[in-house]
Design an enzyme around this catalytic site. Structure first.
Site, mmCIF file in Angstrom:
data_model
loop_
_atom_site.group_PDB
_atom_site.id
_atom_site.type_symbol
_atom_site.label_atom_id
_atom_site.label_comp_id
_atom_site.label_asym_id
_atom_site.label_seq_id
_atom_site.Cartn_x
_atom_site.Cartn_y
_atom_site.Cartn_z
ATOM 1 N N ASP A 185 0.871 -1.181 0.000
ATOM 2 C CA ASP A 185 0.000 0.000 0.000
ATOM 3 C C ASP A 185 0.910 1.234 0.000
ATOM 4 O O ASP A 185 1.402 1.639 -1.043
ATOM 5 C CB ASP A 185 -0.924 -0.100 1.219
ATOM 6 C CG ASP A 185 -1.992 0.964 1.270
ATOM 7 O OD1 ASP A 185 -2.435 1.417 0.217
ATOM 8 O OD2 ASP A 185 -2.413 1.344 2.390
ATOM 9 N N GLY A 206 3.853 1.179 1.268
ATOM 10 C CA GLY A 206 5.196 0.617 1.124
ATOM 11 C C GLY A 206 5.984 0.573 2.419
ATOM 12 O O GLY A 206 7.053 -0.032 2.477
ATOM 13 N N THR A 258 5.488 -1.002 5.282
ATOM 14 C CA THR A 258 5.647 -2.329 5.895
ATOM 15 C C THR A 258 6.759 -3.104 5.191
ATOM 16 O O THR A 258 7.651 -3.669 5.839
ATOM 17 C CB THR A 258 4.323 -3.118 5.823
ATOM 18 O OG1 THR A 258 3.313 -2.357 6.490
ATOM 19 C CG2 THR A 258 4.455 -4.475 6.486
#
Ligand code: IMP
Length: 182
Positions: free
Chosen positions: A108, A110, A112
């Site tokens: 999403d 980025g 994570t």
């Protein structure tokens, strides 16, 4: 009535398209890691569990499986603030000197993946690559390398094939869109 109403999921990517794409990804990975005997697939819990199960069963290259779990503070929309990713369950065995393939459900913002790539790179793997089922390019806040990608999707909330909305809909066979009430 308690809790939020269930938004109705609308199909976005059919189970058949997912299966065909997983076959293609597995074939690419088999080629890339041909001859490698210490490949480790690390599934990011919880959302990747179905993708990982299907992908790993289609691979012919020998590999072991590890799981890692991360969370973020507060917000239902996952990573509200860039620094908020927390490790909540680590892998069991060391990956020093092994070829690591991180298997994520969705990229999403980025953050994570960026966090996990930093964490695992610091452990001295022989190589580190990332495979993601879906990515939302419009939401990107940090550049993260994704070596194997299932699908790019628009900025919508998706569920099914392991992905959830408030822990619901993970077992839908298709990837579907939900429009939660604001
Ligand atoms: P990022 O750190 O913003 O890239 O967020 C990645 C995490 O947010 C994923 O691993 C999911 O847990 C969650 N997420 C983001 N978008 C969605 C979605 O559309 N459906 C389900 N989970 C999502």
């Amino acid at each position: 009535m308690t809790g939020p109403a269930n938004p109705a999921p609308e199909p976005l990517i059919s189970a058949a398209r997912i299966a065909a794409r997983v076959d293609e990804l597995a074939a690419e990975i088999d080629v890339q890691y041909a001859g490698v005997d210490d490949l480790v697939l690390i599934g990011v819990l919880k959302g990747s569990f179905i993708f990982l199960a299907d992908l790993s069963r289609r691979l012919t290259v020998p590999h072991r499986i590890e799981f890692i779990a991360v969370s973020s503070y507060g917000d239902a929309e996952s990573t509200a603030h860039p620094g908020d990713v927390r490790l909540i369950m680590d892998i069991r065995h060391r990956v020093y000197g092994s070829h690591v393939l991180l298997v994520e459900d969705i990229v999403d913002t980025g953050h994570t993946i960026a966090y996990l790539q930093r964490l695992l790179a610091a452990r001295g793997p022989a190589s580190l690559r990332t495979c993601a089922l879906v990515r939302k390019p419009e939401r990107a806040e940090v550049e993260v390398p994704v070596d194997y990608l299932g699908f790019d999707i628009p900025d919508v909330w998706v569920v099914g094939y392991g992905l959830d909305w408030a822990e619901r809909y993970r077992t839908l066979p298709d990837i579907c869109v939900v429009h939660p009430e604001p």
